[in-house]
Design an enzyme around this catalytic site. Structure first.
Site, PDB file in Angstrom:
ATOM      1  N   HIS A  13     -10.160   0.903   1.419  1.00 40.10           N
ATOM      2  CA  HIS A  13      -9.736   2.248   1.834  1.00 40.10           C
ATOM      3  C   HIS A  13     -10.926   3.173   2.060  1.00 40.10           C
ATOM      4  CE1 HIS A  13      -5.400   2.348   1.898  1.00 40.10           C
ATOM      5  NE2 HIS A  13      -5.323   1.775   0.710  1.00 40.10           N
TER       6      HIS A  13
ATOM      7  N   CYS B  85       0.850  -1.195   0.000  1.00 36.11           N
ATOM      8  CA  CYS B  85       0.000   0.000   0.000  1.00 36.11           C
ATOM      9  C   CYS B  85       0.883   1.241   0.000  1.00 36.11           C
ATOM     10  CB  CYS B  85      -0.885  -0.028   1.244  1.00 36.11           C
ATOM     11  SG  CYS B  85      -1.986   1.383   1.396  1.00 36.11           S
TER      12      CYS B  85
END
Length: 185
Positions: A143, A97
């Site tokens: 997210h 990420c």
């Protein structure tokens, strides 16, 4: 415009994004900026919370992903997406990420999804995605739900990563792109 990537530990990353209303913001400009930011950081996906905006919006471009399956590549913006269905046997794959640089861990995800979303022109779509494209979408969707890939790892792995994650939130990490740290730098 290239935004700094929000680092692990910032509250926006743990907050569910709010739905966008058509005409509320210049979505096309924000989408362009998000693609530019993502490419600058060599990513394949970027969600609005990662640039400090608590919105239900993410972009992906799976062209850089190398796989043997010759899957179609997808470059797309997803506004107010809803996962309608996830199917198949979960499979593990090492994920990373941009908000958590230099950490990669196996995450189990289902291989097939059906998604409803708007594109940057406010056209509504309902599509099925599979394989790596589905995985990238699920990661970015997490997210906008306030979930990070590290939330999917075991308690044991989380204890192992605790120090590294703490260092990231303090700015004690090296990344090839500009970052915004919640507790330092």
């Amino acid at each position: 415009m290239i935004y700094p990537i929000v680092a692990y530990g910032h509250p926006v990353l743990k907050t569910r994004g709010k739905d966008l209303e058509e005409g509320e913001i210049d979505v096309k400009q924000l989408v362009d900026d998000m693609f530019e930011t993502m490419y600058n950081a060599n990513g394949v996906g970027l969600a609005a919370p990662q640039i400090g905006k608590s919105l239900r919006l993410f972009v992906i471009d799976t062209d850089p992903i190398e796989d043997e399956e010759d899957q179609p590549k997808v470059k797309q913006a997803f506004i107010n997406p809803q996962i309608l269905e996830e199917e198949g046997e979960e499979w593990a794959f090492e994920e990373g990420c941009l908000s958590i640089p230099n950490i990669r861990e196996d995450v189990n995800r289902k291989p097939n999804i059906r998604l409803k979303y708007y594109d940057e022109n406010w056209q509504e779509h309902e599509k099925e995605f599979d394989g790596f494209v589905a995985r990238v979408i699920q990661h970015e969707y997490d997210h906008i739900e306030g979930i990070l890939f590290t939330d999917h790892v075991s308690a044991f792995k989380k204890r192992i990563l605790k120090g590294k994650l703490g260092n990231i939130s303090k700015g004690k990490v090296s990344a090839d792109y500009k970052m915004l740290f919640p507790l330092g730098k």
